[in-house]
Design a protein around this motif. Structure first.
Motif, PDB file in Angstrom:
ATOM      1  N   VAL A  30       0.835  -1.201   0.000  1.00 49.26           N
ATOM      2  CA  VAL A  30       0.000   0.000   0.000  1.00 49.26           C
ATOM      3  C   VAL A  30       0.875   1.258   0.000  1.00 49.26           C
ATOM      4  N   ALA A  31       1.996   1.250   0.726  1.00 48.92           N
ATOM      5  CA  ALA A  31       2.895   2.407   0.753  1.00 48.92           C
ATOM      6  C   ALA A  31       3.502   2.657  -0.623  1.00 48.92           C
ATOM      7  N   VAL A  32       3.933   1.597  -1.315  1.00 47.47           N
ATOM      8  CA  VAL A  32       4.497   1.744  -2.659  1.00 47.47           C
ATOM      9  C   VAL A  32       3.428   2.226  -3.628  1.00 47.47           C
ATOM     10  N   PHE A  33       2.218   1.663  -3.551  1.00 45.40           N
ATOM     11  CA  PHE A  33       1.128   2.084  -4.433  1.00 45.40           C
ATOM     12  C   PHE A  33       0.756   3.551  -4.192  1.00 45.40           C
ATOM     13  N   LEU A  34       0.710   3.959  -2.929  1.00 47.44           N
ATOM     14  CA  LEU A  34       0.358   5.339  -2.600  1.00 47.44           C
ATOM     15  C   LEU A  34       1.419   6.318  -3.105  1.00 47.44           C
ATOM     16  N   LEU A  35       2.677   5.972  -2.957  1.00 45.90           N
ATOM     17  CA  LEU A  35       3.757   6.823  -3.444  1.00 45.90           C
ATOM     18  C   LEU A  35       3.698   6.958  -4.968  1.00 45.90           C
ATOM     19  N   ALA A  36       3.481   5.847  -5.677  1.00 49.93           N
ATOM     20  CA  ALA A  36       3.377   5.885  -7.134  1.00 49.93           C
ATOM     21  C   ALA A  36       2.158   6.690  -7.584  1.00 49.93           C
ATOM     22  N   ALA A  37       1.037   6.555  -6.875  1.00 40.84           N
ATOM     23  CA  ALA A  37      -0.175   7.290  -7.241  1.00 40.84           C
ATOM     24  C   ALA A  37       0.017   8.792  -7.036  1.00 40.84           C
TER      25      ALA A  37
END
Length: 139
Positions: A30-37
């Motif tokens: 979720v942290a990686v997805f949030l950063l990419a988003a």
């Protein structure tokens, strides 16, 4: 993991529950997805914000600098009316009044005798005659 369960815990735990000392893979994902988003949305925002300036630059409009300044003002002040004004100004093709006016002013100066008429020098260069090609038997 079954031997480390608390006695009050249920027997079937969901997959996102980790044991003691293990890394939380759901939090990492979720942290990686949030950063990419956030990076993708920010990139999209800045591309949309620069749209009027790019449109005015592509068509070589006279008012390109005004459109660029309006885009920057709207970016820093968050007043989107400046962005809308820049977008509308990028669509409008304003006529170039400065070139004909300066040409008329120069012509009137020459006619009045204030400044001598400066003619553009014409450079004439003579090219040597081409020699016939002896190898190819042609020109």
């Amino acid at each position: 993991m079954a031997d480390t369960l608390h006695p009050a815990a249920i027997e079937h735990l969901p997959g996102f529950v980790t044991g003691p000392g293990e890394s939380d893979w759901l939090f990492t994902a979720v942290a990686v997805f949030l950063l990419a988003a956030v990076l993708m949305i920010g990139n999209f925002y800045f591309q949309v914000h620069a749209l009027p300036e790019q449109m005015a630059h592509r068509t070589k409009k006279v008012q390109m600098e005004i459109v660029a300044v309006l885009a920057l003002i709207s970016l820093f002040t968050h007043n989107h009316i400046f962005w809308i004004a820049g977008l509308l100004l990028a669509f409008i093709d304003l006529p170039d009044f400065s070139t004909p006016m300066s040409s008329m002013a120069q012509s009137l100066e020459r006619l009045s005798g204030r400044t001598p008429a400066v003619e553009d020098p014409v450079v004439v260069t003579l090219l040597p005659k081409p020699k016939p090609d002896t190898v190819g038997g042609g020109i």
